[in-house]
Design a protein around this motif. Structure first.
Motif, PDB file in Angstrom:
ATOM      1  N   ALA A  66       5.336  -2.155  -1.413  1.00  0.00           N
ATOM      2  CA  ALA A  66       4.212  -2.800  -0.726  1.00  0.00           C
ATOM      3  C   ALA A  66       3.086  -3.112  -1.700  1.00  0.00           C
ATOM      4  O   ALA A  66       2.516  -4.223  -1.696  1.00  0.00           O
ATOM      5  N   LEU A  67       2.758  -2.159  -2.584  1.00  0.00           N
ATOM      6  CA  LEU A  67       1.688  -2.380  -3.558  1.00  0.00           C
ATOM      7  C   LEU A  67       2.031  -3.517  -4.520  1.00  0.00           C
ATOM      8  O   LEU A  67       1.174  -4.340  -4.859  1.00  0.00           O
ATOM      9  N   LEU A  68       3.289  -3.563  -4.950  1.00  0.00           N
ATOM     10  CA  LEU A  68       3.723  -4.644  -5.846  1.00  0.00           C
ATOM     11  C   LEU A  68       3.591  -6.007  -5.169  1.00  0.00           C
ATOM     12  O   LEU A  68       3.127  -6.983  -5.778  1.00  0.00           O
ATOM     13  N   LEU A  69       4.006  -6.068  -3.899  1.00  0.00           N
ATOM     14  CA  LEU A  69       3.934  -7.331  -3.169  1.00  0.00           C
ATOM     15  C   LEU A  69       2.490  -7.757  -2.927  1.00  0.00           C
ATOM     16  O   LEU A  69       2.139  -8.927  -3.125  1.00  0.00           O
ATOM     17  N   TRP A  70       1.646  -6.823  -2.493  1.00  0.00           N
ATOM     18  CA  TRP A  70       0.238  -7.151  -2.247  1.00  0.00           C
ATOM     19  C   TRP A  70      -0.428  -7.645  -3.524  1.00  0.00           C
ATOM     20  O   TRP A  70      -1.157  -8.656  -3.511  1.00  0.00           O
ATOM     21  N   ALA A  71      -0.188  -6.957  -4.625  1.00  0.00           N
ATOM     22  CA  ALA A  71      -0.802  -7.359  -5.895  1.00  0.00           C
ATOM     23  C   ALA A  71      -0.293  -8.723  -6.350  1.00  0.00           C
ATOM     24  O   ALA A  71      -1.068  -9.599  -6.750  1.00  0.00           O
ATOM     25  N   GLY A  72       1.030  -8.924  -6.267  1.00  0.00           N
ATOM     26  CA  GLY A  72       1.607 -10.188  -6.714  1.00  0.00           C
ATOM     27  C   GLY A  72       1.128 -11.372  -5.898  1.00  0.00           C
ATOM     28  O   GLY A  72       0.765 -12.412  -6.457  1.00  0.00           O
ATOM     29  N   LEU A  73       1.120 -11.224  -4.568  1.00  0.00           N
ATOM     30  CA  LEU A  73       0.685 -12.334  -3.725  1.00  0.00           C
ATOM     31  C   LEU A  73      -0.824 -12.567  -3.832  1.00  0.00           C
ATOM     32  O   LEU A  73      -1.277 -13.718  -3.786  1.00  0.00           O
ATOM     33  N   PHE A  74      -1.601 -11.503  -3.972  1.00  0.00           N
ATOM     34  CA  PHE A  74      -3.056 -11.667  -4.101  1.00  0.00           C
ATOM     35  C   PHE A  74      -3.406 -12.419  -5.373  1.00  0.00           C
ATOM     36  O   PHE A  74      -4.329 -13.248  -5.384  1.00  0.00           O
ATOM     37  N   ILE A  75      -2.649 -12.182  -6.427  1.00  0.00           N
ATOM     38  CA  ILE A  75      -2.936 -12.839  -7.714  1.00  0.00           C
ATOM     39  C   ILE A  75      -2.382 -14.255  -7.759  1.00  0.00           C
ATOM     40  O   ILE A  75      -3.058 -15.189  -8.211  1.00  0.00           O
ATOM     41  N   SER A 127       7.013 -12.233   5.304  1.00  0.00           N
ATOM     42  CA  SER A 127       7.614 -11.259   6.205  1.00  0.00           C
ATOM     43  C   SER A 127       7.878  -9.949   5.474  1.00  0.00           C
ATOM     44  O   SER A 127       7.568  -8.861   5.986  1.00  0.00           O
ATOM     45  N   SER A 128       8.461 -10.036   4.263  1.00  0.00           N
ATOM     46  CA  SER A 128       8.749  -8.832   3.485  1.00  0.00           C
ATOM     47  C   SER A 128       7.492  -8.021   3.239  1.00  0.00           C
ATOM     48  O   SER A 128       7.510  -6.780   3.294  1.00  0.00           O
ATOM     49  N   LEU A 129       6.392  -8.712   2.968  1.00  0.00           N
ATOM     50  CA  LEU A 129       5.118  -8.037   2.700  1.00  0.00           C
ATOM     51  C   LEU A 129       4.749  -7.103   3.846  1.00  0.00           C
ATOM     52  O   LEU A 129       4.446  -5.920   3.625  1.00  0.00           O
ATOM     53  N   TYR A 130       4.797  -7.601   5.067  1.00  0.00           N
ATOM     54  CA  TYR A 130       4.342  -6.801   6.205  1.00  0.00           C
ATOM     55  C   TYR A 130       5.411  -5.845   6.727  1.00  0.00           C
ATOM     56  O   TYR A 130       5.086  -4.735   7.174  1.00  0.00           O
ATOM     57  N   VAL A 131       6.679  -6.243   6.668  1.00  0.00           N
ATOM     58  CA  VAL A 131       7.751  -5.326   7.066  1.00  0.00           C
ATOM     59  C   VAL A 131       7.734  -4.095   6.160  1.00  0.00           C
ATOM     60  O   VAL A 131       7.787  -2.944   6.623  1.00  0.00           O
ATOM     61  N   ILE A 132       7.639  -4.320   4.853  1.00  0.00           N
ATOM     62  CA  ILE A 132       7.620  -3.215   3.891  1.00  0.00           C
ATOM     63  C   ILE A 132       6.360  -2.374   4.048  1.00  0.00           C
ATOM     64  O   ILE A 132       6.407  -1.136   3.993  1.00  0.00           O
ATOM     65  N   THR A 133       5.216  -3.023   4.271  1.00  0.00           N
ATOM     66  CA  THR A 133       3.956  -2.291   4.426  1.00  0.00           C
ATOM     67  C   THR A 133       3.990  -1.369   5.631  1.00  0.00           C
ATOM     68  O   THR A 133       3.631  -0.180   5.542  1.00  0.00           O
ATOM     69  N   PHE A 134       4.425  -1.887   6.776  1.00  0.00           N
ATOM     70  CA  PHE A 134       4.472  -1.058   7.981  1.00  0.00           C
ATOM     71  C   PHE A 134       5.552   0.016   7.883  1.00  0.00           C
ATOM     72  O   PHE A 134       5.382   1.120   8.424  1.00  0.00           O
ATOM     73  N   ALA A 135       6.650  -0.278   7.195  1.00  0.00           N
ATOM     74  CA  ALA A 135       7.675   0.746   6.979  1.00  0.00           C
ATOM     75  C   ALA A 135       7.114   1.873   6.114  1.00  0.00           C
ATOM     76  O   ALA A 135       7.373   3.060   6.378  1.00  0.00           O
ATOM     77  N   ALA A 136       6.337   1.513   5.098  1.00  0.00           N
ATOM     78  CA  ALA A 136       5.716   2.519   4.226  1.00  0.00           C
ATOM     79  C   ALA A 136       4.780   3.428   5.015  1.00  0.00           C
ATOM     80  O   ALA A 136       4.782   4.655   4.842  1.00  0.00           O
ATOM     81  N   ILE A 137       3.972   2.829   5.889  1.00  0.00           N
ATOM     82  CA  ILE A 137       3.035   3.615   6.708  1.00  0.00           C
ATOM     83  C   ILE A 137       3.805   4.573   7.626  1.00  0.00           C
ATOM     84  O   ILE A 137       3.475   5.766   7.723  1.00  0.00           O
ATOM     85  N   ALA A 138       4.824   4.064   8.288  1.00  0.00           N
ATOM     86  CA  ALA A 138       5.602   4.891   9.212  1.00  0.00           C
ATOM     87  C   ALA A 138       6.299   6.038   8.486  1.00  0.00           C
ATOM     88  O   ALA A 138       6.307   7.185   8.964  1.00  0.00           O
ATOM     89  N   VAL A 167      11.935   4.734  -9.327  1.00  0.00           N
ATOM     90  CA  VAL A 167      11.348   4.284  -8.068  1.00  0.00           C
ATOM     91  C   VAL A 167      10.898   2.824  -8.166  1.00  0.00           C
ATOM     92  O   VAL A 167      11.039   2.052  -7.207  1.00  0.00           O
ATOM     93  N   LEU A 168      10.375   2.429  -9.326  1.00  0.00           N
ATOM     94  CA  LEU A 168      10.009   1.020  -9.514  1.00  0.00           C
ATOM     95  C   LEU A 168      11.242   0.129  -9.424  1.00  0.00           C
ATOM     96  O   LEU A 168      11.181  -0.974  -8.863  1.00  0.00           O
ATOM     97  N   ALA A 169      12.355   0.596  -9.973  1.00  0.00           N
ATOM     98  CA  ALA A 169      13.602  -0.176  -9.896  1.00  0.00           C
ATOM     99  C   ALA A 169      14.066  -0.295  -8.443  1.00  0.00           C
ATOM    100  O   ALA A 169      14.477  -1.374  -7.994  1.00  0.00           O
ATOM    101  N   ILE A 170      14.006   0.810  -7.700  1.00  0.00           N
ATOM    102  CA  ILE A 170      14.390   0.773  -6.290  1.00  0.00           C
ATOM    103  C   ILE A 170      13.472  -0.165  -5.511  1.00  0.00           C
ATOM    104  O   ILE A 170      13.929  -0.966  -4.685  1.00  0.00           O
ATOM    105  N   ALA A 171      12.173  -0.073  -5.784  1.00  0.00           N
ATOM    106  CA  ALA A 171      11.197  -0.876  -5.047  1.00  0.00           C
ATOM    107  C   ALA A 171      11.370  -2.368  -5.288  1.00  0.00           C
ATOM    108  O   ALA A 171      11.207  -3.180  -4.370  1.00  0.00           O
ATOM    109  N   SER A 172      11.705  -2.746  -6.510  1.00  0.00           N
ATOM    110  CA  SER A 172      11.816  -4.172  -6.846  1.00  0.00           C
ATOM    111  C   SER A 172      13.231  -4.709  -6.645  1.00  0.00           C
ATOM    112  O   SER A 172      13.455  -5.636  -5.858  1.00  0.00           O
ATOM    113  N   ILE A 173      14.218  -4.088  -7.297  1.00  0.00           N
ATOM    114  CA  ILE A 173      15.589  -4.603  -7.286  1.00  0.00           C
ATOM    115  C   ILE A 173      16.293  -4.347  -5.954  1.00  0.00           C
ATOM    116  O   ILE A 173      17.073  -5.183  -5.487  1.00  0.00           O
TER     117      ILE A 173
END
Length: 291
Positions: free
Chosen positions: A48-57, A183-194, A217-223
């Motif tokens: 979620a953090l990677l996606l938020w940062a990437g899309l914000f930039i 969609s991935s941004l918010y699905v992943i974000t809400f999954a992280a919160i839950a 963990v970075l590999a799991i999160a991205s790949i």
């Protein structure tokens, strides 16, 4: 087959390859001392953090989605991925890994069956036979010493398949108009919160994770999270959910081959036969798609 369908097939295939490496990264993570709850939560928080940062930039416009899609993404993240992942790992705790995986990979059948009745995605006799053939191939691929220690594990294993099937069907039905990365941004974000609320791991990851654990963990999160979730949603927007679900059965084939390469696990003759059956059935389903 038109170019749109071909693009969908390529996207689902690449996404399935990404998910296929999840077991490899998971093995490395568990060997390093991470627990199930920690790995699941850290995986989705970092994604979620990677996606938020990437899309914000680079693409802030993709952060904005309609309120209705925000609600749907929240449901998919919480009731879809968070529940699915928890059920699957609950099943693993109470039964052999092979049996848990075999139960999970009944989900293409549930996708096809539910899609047939509720989404009017009709499948012909050949497609049903190819689906059956692919499942037989997966059974050969995952066959081993099966055991079940409690009924809760069995229910959780079947629940993981049904939950993932529902995730695919809901995504195919209600997210055709939303950009896959949004969609991935918010699905992943809400999954992280839950997952954080349910598992309650130590969220001070900078103090908890070693350098090696960060890499895994970075590999799991991205790949094995951002990439496959986005690609599979993109493919679902171009294909019938039943065909997409069948193609995702490349995941256990990829996992078995990757285990041989990276974990030096040899494949038995039965597993090689199973992998061949799965790939053959998928190839035939692609060459002869339903109308």
């Amino acid at each position: 087959m038109n170019r749109k369908q071909l693009a969908g097939i390529i996207e689902i295939t690449l996404g399935s390859l990404g998910f296929g490496f999840l077991g490899i990264f998971g093995k490395w993570a568990f060997a390093s001392g991470l627990g199930v709850g920690e790995l699941l939560t850290y995986r989705f928080i970092i994604a979620a953090l990677l996606l938020w940062a990437g899309l914000f930039i680079f693409s802030r416009d993709k952060i904005i989605i309609p309120r209705a899609q925000l609600v749907i993404s929240a449901c998919l993240g919480i009731l879809g991925y968070a529940v699915f992942a928890t059920l699957y790992f609950t099943a693993i705790k109470g039964m052999s890994v092979g049996l848990a995986a075999l139960l999970l990979y009944t989900y293409p059948f549930w996708v096809s069956l539910l899609g047939h009745f509720f989404l009017k995605e009709r499948m012909n006799q050949t497609q049903w036979l190819l689906l059956l053939g692919a499942f037989i191939g997966v059974s050969c691929l995952l066959w081993g010493q099966f055991h079940i220690s409690n009924m809760t594990a069995l229910i959780a294993g079947l629940g993981s398949a049904l939950t993932y099937a529902a995730y695919i069907l809901f995504s195919a039905r209600y997210q055709r108009s939303v950009k896959p990365i949004s969609s991935s941004l918010y699905v992943i974000t809400f999954a992280a919160i839950a997952l954080a609320v349910f598992h309650q791991p130590n969220l001070q990851m900078w103090n908890v994770l070693s350098t090696y654990q960060w890499q895994v963990v970075l590999a799991i999160a991205s790949i094995s999270t951002i990439l496959p979730m986005t690609l599979i949603l993109a493919g679902l927007q171009k294909l019938k959910s039943s065909q997409a679900a069948l193609i995702t059965m490349l995941e256990p084939v990829t996992a078995a081959i990757a285990a041989g390469i990276f974990l030096h696990e040899s494949m038995s003759t039965l597993q090689i036969i199973g992998a061949t059956i799965v790939i053959t059935c998928l190839a035939l389903s692609i060459l002869k798609p339903g109308k």
